[in-house]
Motif scaffolding. Structure first.
Motif, mmCIF file in Angstrom:
data_model
loop_
_atom_site.group_PDB
_atom_site.id
_atom_site.type_symbol
_atom_site.label_atom_id
_atom_site.label_comp_id
_atom_site.label_asym_id
_atom_site.label_seq_id
_atom_site.Cartn_x
_atom_site.Cartn_y
_atom_site.Cartn_z
ATOM 1 N N THR A 219 0.821 -1.218 0.000
ATOM 2 C CA THR A 219 0.000 0.000 0.000
ATOM 3 C C THR A 219 0.853 1.265 0.000
ATOM 4 O OG1 THR A 219 -0.063 -0.182 2.391
ATOM 5 C CG2 THR A 219 -1.968 -1.053 1.182
ATOM 6 N N TYR A 220 2.029 1.175 0.519
ATOM 7 C CA TYR A 220 2.856 2.376 0.688
ATOM 8 C C TYR A 220 3.965 2.473 -0.363
ATOM 9 C CZ TYR A 220 5.525 -1.288 3.037
ATOM 10 O OH TYR A 220 6.185 -2.459 3.319
ATOM 11 N N ALA A 221 3.863 1.683 -1.427
ATOM 12 C CA ALA A 221 5.000 1.570 -2.349
ATOM 13 C C ALA A 221 5.308 2.855 -3.112
ATOM 14 C CB ALA A 221 4.778 0.421 -3.324
ATOM 15 N N ARG A 222 4.384 3.807 -3.060
ATOM 16 C CA ARG A 222 4.707 5.084 -3.723
ATOM 17 C C ARG A 222 5.697 5.900 -2.903
ATOM 18 N NH1 ARG A 222 0.637 7.087 -7.739
ATOM 19 N NH2 ARG A 222 1.010 9.207 -7.007
ATOM 20 N N ARG A 223 5.805 5.579 -1.636
ATOM 21 C CA ARG A 223 6.800 6.293 -0.817
ATOM 22 C C ARG A 223 8.148 5.591 -1.021
ATOM 23 N NH1 ARG A 223 4.236 7.628 4.353
ATOM 24 N NH2 ARG A 223 3.856 9.700 3.500
ATOM 25 N N SER A 224 8.731 5.847 -2.151
ATOM 26 C CA SER A 224 9.903 5.071 -2.546
ATOM 27 C C SER A 224 10.805 5.897 -3.443
ATOM 28 C CB SER A 224 9.452 3.826 -3.325
ATOM 29 O OG SER A 224 8.844 4.236 -4.540
ATOM 30 N N THR A 225 11.995 5.401 -3.599
ATOM 31 C CA THR A 225 12.889 6.045 -4.556
ATOM 32 C C THR A 225 13.902 5.026 -5.052
ATOM 33 O OG1 THR A 225 14.110 8.083 -4.964
ATOM 34 C CG2 THR A 225 14.777 6.835 -3.041
ATOM 35 N N TYR A 226 14.388 5.276 -6.257
ATOM 36 C CA TYR A 226 15.510 4.495 -6.770
ATOM 37 C C TYR A 226 16.636 5.461 -7.077
ATOM 38 C CZ TYR A 226 18.370 1.095 -9.178
ATOM 39 O OH TYR A 226 19.414 0.271 -9.521
ATOM 40 N N LEU A 227 17.758 5.269 -6.435
ATOM 41 C CA LEU A 227 18.923 6.142 -6.622
ATOM 42 C C LEU A 227 20.016 5.330 -7.286
ATOM 43 C CD1 LEU A 227 20.617 8.755 -5.971
ATOM 44 C CD2 LEU A 227 21.272 7.590 -3.853
ATOM 45 N N LYS A 228 20.525 5.857 -8.374
ATOM 46 C CA LYS A 228 21.613 5.157 -9.066
ATOM 47 C C LYS A 228 22.825 6.074 -9.129
ATOM 48 C CE LYS A 228 22.788 2.652 -13.284
ATOM 49 N NZ LYS A 228 22.280 2.037 -14.520
ATOM 50 N N VAL A 229 23.939 5.611 -8.639
ATOM 51 C CA VAL A 229 25.175 6.383 -8.684
ATOM 52 C C VAL A 229 26.108 5.709 -9.680
ATOM 53 C CG1 VAL A 229 27.054 7.383 -7.347
ATOM 54 C CG2 VAL A 229 24.862 6.919 -6.245
ATOM 55 N N ARG A 318 20.867 9.080 1.322
ATOM 56 C CA ARG A 318 20.184 9.934 0.341
ATOM 57 C C ARG A 318 18.849 9.332 -0.089
ATOM 58 N NH1 ARG A 318 22.072 13.333 -3.701
ATOM 59 N NH2 ARG A 318 23.369 14.235 -2.070
ATOM 60 N N ALA A 319 18.867 8.020 -0.374
ATOM 61 C CA ALA A 319 17.667 7.380 -0.916
ATOM 62 C C ALA A 319 16.559 7.297 0.132
ATOM 63 C CB ALA A 319 18.010 5.983 -1.431
ATOM 64 N N VAL A 320 16.915 6.936 1.342
ATOM 65 C CA VAL A 320 15.882 6.785 2.371
ATOM 66 C C VAL A 320 15.268 8.155 2.710
ATOM 67 C CG1 VAL A 320 15.455 6.144 4.780
ATOM 68 C CG2 VAL A 320 16.847 4.660 3.307
ATOM 69 N N ILE A 321 16.112 9.157 2.837
ATOM 70 C CA ILE A 321 15.580 10.497 3.122
ATOM 71 C C ILE A 321 14.672 10.952 1.978
ATOM 72 C CG2 ILE A 321 16.208 12.940 3.470
ATOM 73 C CD1 ILE A 321 16.905 11.173 5.888
ATOM 74 N N ALA A 322 15.103 10.714 0.742
ATOM 75 C CA ALA A 322 14.298 11.133 -0.411
ATOM 76 C C ALA A 322 12.966 10.386 -0.443
ATOM 77 C CB ALA A 322 15.076 10.898 -1.710
ATOM 78 N N ALA A 323 13.007 9.096 -0.158
ATOM 79 C CA ALA A 323 11.751 8.326 -0.148
ATOM 80 C C ALA A 323 10.811 8.857 0.919
ATOM 81 C CB ALA A 323 12.057 6.845 0.087
ATOM 82 N N GLY A 324 11.370 9.197 2.069
ATOM 83 C CA GLY A 324 10.559 9.684 3.175
ATOM 84 C C GLY A 324 9.855 10.994 2.873
ATOM 85 N N GLU A 325 10.404 11.734 1.903
ATOM 86 C CA GLU A 325 9.775 13.016 1.560
ATOM 87 C C GLU A 325 8.631 12.857 0.577
ATOM 88 O OE1 GLU A 325 13.236 15.170 0.335
ATOM 89 O OE2 GLU A 325 13.882 15.532 2.412
#
Lengths: 328, 740, 213
Positions: A219-229, A318-325
């Motif tokens: 249900t919460y999968a939109r609160r997500s991010t993919y970061l590629k370095v 970076r990714a977790v903070i970004a997802a949390g926003e």
């Protein structure tokens, strides 16, 4: 390229029957044809599975079922996937180029082989993954792109896929069929760590065919991010990548974090230690950093890739903070 | 007729290129051709003990498996003077010795490409391998000075004044070592040759070459043929950047194989094979020292370069050259040294010497500016060289001051906050950097011919090449202006040894050399047309003085009375001639002794660096150049911009990664050998100063192929420092070095 | 193609080709070993290339790229790396852009393939071809056919609303805002070593905005 016989079955049964010991299924071909050109893969028989009816994306048990022959680009652009599982779209779009994504299939993406230089070019004599027992040239060689987690004495290669990092975080299930029938493989058990048998990338058995990838409802999968370095801004493999999906309660406390890493291990690396430490916490940089440090505590670097240890930690933050926003 | 020179004319060859109709070397349709593929060494040093070829030979449709055991001997290989830098020592299966990784050690010919590749795969090679040596830093004691360096055969080392005293009197000093990596040209078109023996002693080559005539001469020499019996054709080239200048081994091997099988042979080098046997840029280690008075006046500057060459041939990456001439310092010292390594022979790659040399020099100048707490641009202006400080000659022209001014203004340099890490946007640290560009102007003897045809069109010929540089277009413009006709009335042909002889396209010299010849040939034909008219009693222009006759819109007419005149066709028809023709030669004159000749420029860059992850993005670049007369505003802008993109690549991306244990480059492919993608290139603005230079050559053009990359690497590196406060002195600046 | 190469020395070329053919096909092998492996089993396949039906019998190892270049003499599609790492071989298969070097010809039974040679209508260039000339979106021209095929497909992808790696908020399904960054990312599967990227972006932008005007 070795000579091979070619068949193009119309049904799954025919495809399975066509499979022999030196046969290979070909879907998009982006990796297999490349490996055949390099001489790494030398099948005697090629079974083109593109006519099999595995090309749909459907709602399934509250989640989604993606046919193994859906192209990466179709999956990434699919409204249902974008809206429910944007991290999957993002991960797919971060990989390769549009041309390759148009060709590559979902099933084939799971079976991509490592980009380790010493594996990819058979003129290097040492590679346990290509020729068991020959050694690992990468350990003493140039190993900037190699693993920092879960590697073995036998092999320090990394899995190259971006998509699989997201699928790992999403706890997808791989549906397969084979001579002995159908079975389901949880994503985390699909790819293997190298151990003493790095020649085997996955737990798929000989002759088995991937049919679907199921993604459960989240249900919460939109609160997500993919970061590629990566070393350039596009069309390059990940040095480190992070898929992060957060289940936050209304007060901002993490019920669960799902974090998976790419570019660091022989398989998409599910950061379970970090996930455990984050559960029940409010997200802030310090907490995430501590969780990331714990996850990388057992990292083992080689001569040219020690930067990945710090980079992976910063990327997780970076990714977790970004997802949390984001909004769920 | 408005002048065409300078106008942004669309590329003459544009239509063919966007429709896929321009034939590159491998694409010429030669009947009965068969396919060759190379076998290359997987070790860097040693001997071949055995090559098991039977399985390959038994592969259906295979015609030939050629190794050192059965290759024809070429006795003429030894003892012949070769003319560097296009004449290189080749490896054409004459012995069992392996001198570098990816050296050709065999070749398979088959009716199909697929069979040739598979057969090559089936050849088993056993080696007696030795430990290769490729490290620079650990072998500095082996470095030795070459005799001469650079395209102009300059001295290897120079000294003026007293370097030690200069450093002693300085208020601020820097001493640092900068390094640059192995880089491989990687033109998009892999090197390819179709070799056709038309007769036992006559060879035609469709070859991807930057010099059809140097190709012809070297191939003839190595194969023991008369030069006129080698016909080289190269109408289109998919980039070269220097790599297609010399004749490398594959060209000779294709010809040898074609002779053996008595069929035309097509050979393309594969992308992975392109790393090693076709030249590349050597690593450089550049030790810089500089000192300045508090006001910025340089008191001392030294630049000492060490680079590799092969064990069997010599090429110097002449990186110290810029420090001889760019700044007016009384005390100066420069040197070059070579270390022999187990690699193929390095070669000239876009702006050889100057590309990486301006990095060392201009990064050091940036560091000195920070030492002095002085604006980097101001430091450059303070030490502006009004004359060439090394040669003690006046510049033929120099607009660098204007380049600094225009570039800085367009970029907004005056708004720069001098402190590192002082500009930020979100997660990105913003940095601004600048550097100076320079590249010498040279030319070589060249010929051209021009002909008026019976239909009133003109044919202009010169053997030269178009690497994507716009040669077709600018030569057409040059000629059309002389005849007073539109571009579509002129057909310019190039890329063929049946055409007038021209030099190799390298060192930014095609416009200056062959452009001058085309200009002179066209002017000579123009004179001939005028003379023919005024000396013919039947012409309406009979008796006019030559200077009173003009050419425009396909006719000759009197300036005094424009109604008095005749068409080109009428002129030809009356004389009964099928055509009128003129030839011309252009060669360097005494200008070299009288002037120091350079193009200059200034580059300004904004980078965004992720503060945590170290990823760098070039957001915008402004380059302003003084490069003589610009012959086509559109193609010139593109070429300068392309050079700047190469600067991005040099600064941030390119490196052939070496496994020193094995002596091999492990990332020999375009997935892992990173050149910029479209997403890596931000906004690029190209400006130039309208520069008139009457001294350099009849056209006043300086050449623009290389100057764009010079200074660009340093400007980006300097911007990264300004963004991050971290000075990376080892290119490319990858994110691991930024976050280290 | 009616266009003549400006460098075409047709007379001299024909002359020497004539003599070359006369040489015939003397083979060196099998002088020292008989051929023991079987010849490749050919596979029948029908494709439509630039609107023309092609019935072929082909070694299944032949890539689509080599089929085009070496058998059908459609050399406009380029081989830059042969490993899917440069994009020079980009063609459109059933309207989608792919790397023709990483796919086998026999896998395209029934496919409609458009190459650079099939984009223009007679002597009228495709708007993207014309824009590449106008904005000087190339120098050496070797990556150009791939760039143009890629750009043509890109416009369709934008129209379809397909996101890219730089599309903000992929989760919101809506029309794509066409920025330079969108074009740059979407054109990043085509390497241009000459560095014509800014001009390529300008060409794509121009065609995109004109088609929307």
């Amino acid at each position: 390229m070795r000579q091979f016989t070619y068949t193009c079955p119309k049904t799954i049964e025919e495809a399975l029957k066509a499979h022999t010991s030196e046969a290979a299924f070909i879907g998009g071909g982006t990796n297999l044809v490349d490996l055949m050109k390099m001489g790494v893969e030398r099948p005697a028989r090629l079974i083109n599975i593109n006519r099999l009816p595995l090309t749909s994306i459907e709602e399934h048990e509250g989640g989604v079922r993606v046919g193994a022959l859906v192209s990466n680009s179709d999956a990434a652009a699919h409204a249902f996937i974008r809206e429910r599982y944007p991290v999957l779209s993002e991960a797919i779009l971060a990989g390769a180029s549009q041309q390759l994504r148009n060709m590559a299939t979902m099933g084939g993406n799971l079976l991509q082989r490592t980009r380790c230089y010493y594996f990819y070019d058979p003129s290097y004599k040492e590679c346990n993954k290509r020729t068991p027992g020959t050694g690992c040239a990468a350990k003493q060689g140039f190993n900037r792109i190699h693993a920092i987690l879960g590697a073995s004495e036998a092999c320090i290669a990394v899995h190259p896929s971006d998509m699989c990092v997201a699928l790992s975080a999403l706890d997808a299930v791989v549906q397969v069929t084979g001579p002995k029938g159908d079975r389901s493989i949880p994503f985390r058990e699909f790819h293997r760590l190298p151990g003493s048998m790095p020649q085997i990338d996955t737990n798929l058995r000989p002759g088995e065919l991937i049919t679907y990838i199921d993604i459960p409802p989240i249900t919460y999968a939109r609160r997500s991010t993919y970061l590629k370095v990566r070393d350039r801004n596009s069309y390059a493999f990940a040095l480190v990548s992070v898929a992060a999906i957060l289940d936050l309660d209304s007060g901002g406390t993490l019920r669960q974090a799902r974090i998976a890493l790419g570019g660091v291990a022989h398989k998409p690396w599910r950061a379970t230690k970090a996930e455990g430490l984050l559960a029940g916490k409010k997200v802030n940089e310090r907490i995430v950093r501590e969780a990331a440090e714990a996850e990388l505590a057992n990292a083992k670097a080689y001569r040219h890739n020690s930067f990945k240890v710090e980079l992976a930690q910063r990327s997780i933050v970076r990714a977790v903070i970004a997802a949390g926003e984001k909004n769920a | 007729m408005p002048e065409l020179i300078g106008k942004p004319l669309d590329r003459i060859d544009g239509r063919l290129k966007v429709t896929g109709g321009a034939p590159y070397a491998y694409e010429h349709q030669v009947p009965n051709a068969v396919y060759a593929t190379l076998i290359v060494s997987s070790i860097a040093k040693g001997r071949i003990v055995s090559m098991e070829t039977r399985r390959a030979e038994r592969t259906p449709s295979v015609l030939l498996v050629m190794t050192h055991l059965n290759a024809p001997k070429l006795p003429q290989l030894e003892g012949q003077p070769k003319k560097p830098p296009t004449g290189r020592v080749v490896q054409v299966l004459q012995d069992e010795v392996v001198r570098y990784a990816n050296q050709p050690i065999g070749l398979v010919v088959a009716e199909s490409l697929e069979a040739a590749i598979e057969a090559a795969h089936l050849v088993e090679v056993k080696y007696a391998a030795e430990q290769p040596e490729l490290e620079l830093e650990s072998r500095l004691s082996q470095a030795a000075a070459p005799q001469k360096v650079g395209g102009a055969q300059d001295p290897s080392a120079t000294h003026r004044g007293d370097m030690q005293a200069g450093m002693a009197e300085a208020d601020a000093r820097i001493e640092h070592v900068y390094s640059t990596p192995f880089e491989v040209h990687n033109p998009m078109e892999p090197h390819a040759t179709i070799a056709v023996w038309d007769a036992p002693d006559h060879l035609t080559l469709y070859d991807a070459t930057q010099g059809v005539f140097t190709d012809r001469a070297r191939v003839a020499q190595l194969l023991g043929l008369q030069a006129e019996n080698v016909h080289v054709i190269s109408p289109y080239l998919g980039g070269g950047f220097g790599s297609k200048g010399p004749v490398w081994s594959h060209v000779i091997l294709a010809a040898m194989a074609a002779k053996q099988v008595n069929r035309p042979v097509k050979l393309a080098v594969t992308r992975p094979q392109m790393f090693g046997m076709l030249g590349f840029r050597s690593q450089t280690r550049q030790a810089m020292a500089a000192g300045a008075k508090r006001d910025g006046t340089l008191t001392a500057l030294s630049h000492d370069t060490v680079c590799h060459t092969s064990t069997f041939d010599e090429f110097v990456e002449s990186a110290s050259l810029p420090s001889r001439m760019l700044y007016a310092t009384p005390n100066n010292s420069t040197s070059h040294k070579l270390i022999r390594s187990d690699i193929g022979t390095p070669s000239f790659m876009r702006a050889p010497g100057e590309s990486v040399g301006t990095y060392g020099l201009e990064a050091a100048m940036d560091e000195l500016a920070y030492e002095l707490k002085m604006d980097p641009l101001e430091l450059r202006l303070k030490n502006y060289a009004e004359t060439d400080p090394e040669k003690n000659l006046p510049w033929s022209s120099k607009s660098l001051r204007e380049c600094y001014r225009m570039g800085a203004e367009r970029f907004g340099w005056s708004k720069r906050s001098p402190e590192p890490r002082s500009m930020r946007r979100g997660n990105a640290l913003v940095g601004w950097g600048m550097a100076t560009s320079e590249y010498p102007t040279r030319r070589s003897p060249s010929n051209a011919s021009a002909r008026l045809n019976a239909d009133g069109t003109f044919s202009v010929d010169a053997g030269t090449q178009d690497l994507g540089t716009g040669t077709y277009t600018i030569m057409t413009q040059i000629a059309a202006d002389s005849f007073g006709v539109a571009a579509n009335r002129v057909k310019f042909r190039l890329g063929d040894t049946l055409l007038p002889q021209t030099p190799v396209s390298g060192g930014s010299q095609t416009a200056a050399s062959t452009g001058s010849a085309v200009y002179l040939a066209a002017q000579a034909l123009r004179e001939k047309l005028i003379q023919t008219a005024i000396s013919d009693a039947r012409s309406p222009l009979s008796g006019e003085s030559a200077q009173d006759v003009a050419l425009e819109n396909g006719r000759l007419f009197s300036r005094k009375d424009p109604s008095k005149g005749e068409t080109f066709q009428a002129l030809l028809a009356r004389g009964g001639q099928p055509y009128l023709e003129a030839q011309a030669s252009a060669k360097p004159g005494p200008e070299k002794e009288r002037y120091s000749m350079y193009a200059f420029g200034a580059q300004f860059v904004e980078v965004h660096v992720d503060a945590d992850l170290g990823q760098i993005k070039v957001a915008r670049m402004v380059g302003c150049f003084g490069a003589g007369r610009i012959l086509n505003a559109k193609t010139a802008r593109s070429q300068l911009m392309g050079g700047m993109v190469w600067g991005i690549s040099l600064a941030l991306y390119e490196e052939a990664h070496t496994d020193y244990r094995l002596g091999r480059w492990v990332n020999n492919n375009l997935a892992e050998y990173h050149v910029p993608t479209n997403a890596d290139v931000g906004q690029i603005e190209v400006l130039w100063v309208d520069e008139k230079d009457d001294h350099i050559n009849p056209l006043g053009a300086k050449g623009i192929g290389e100057i764009g990359i010079t200074g660009a690497g340093a400007a980006i590196a300097n911007a990264v420092f300004h963004a991050t406060g971290k000075r990376v002195r080892d290119l490319p600046i990858t994110l691991d070095k930024v976050i280290a | 193609m009616s266009d003549k190469s400006p460098g075409d020395l047709s007379v001299s070329r024909r002359e020497f080709v004539g003599t070359a053919v006369a040489g015939g096909a003397a083979t060196v092998l099998p002088a020292y070993g008989q051929v023991t492996e079987p010849s490749p089993e050919l596979v029948a396949c029908t494709l439509t290339i630039n609107g023309q039906r092609e019935d072929i019998q082909v070694d299944p190892r032949v890539t689509l790229l080599d089929l085009l270049r070496e058998r059908l003499h459609l050399t406009g599609t380029k081989k830059g790396c042969d490993h899917g790492q440069c994009g020079a071989c980009t063609v459109l298969v059933d309207g989608k852009r792919i790397n023709s070097c990483l796919t086998l010809a026999v896998m395209h039974e029934g496919s409609k393939i458009t190459t650079i040679e099939g984009l223009a209508e007679g002597s009228n260039l495709h708007p993207m071809q014309a824009a590449f000339i106008e904005f000087d979106g190339f120098q050496c021209g070797y990556c150009t056919p791939g760039q143009i095929c890629s750009a043509v497909a890109l416009l369709d992808e934008l129209k379809a609303g397909a996101p890219s790696a730089v599309t903000p908020n992929v989760a919101e399904v809506r029309a794509i805002e066409v920025t330079d960054d969108e074009i740059r990312e979407r054109m990043s599967g085509n390497i241009c070593r000459c560095g014509a990227y800014p001009n390529i972006v300008a060409a794509v932008r121009a065609v995109q905005s004109r088609s929307n005007a």
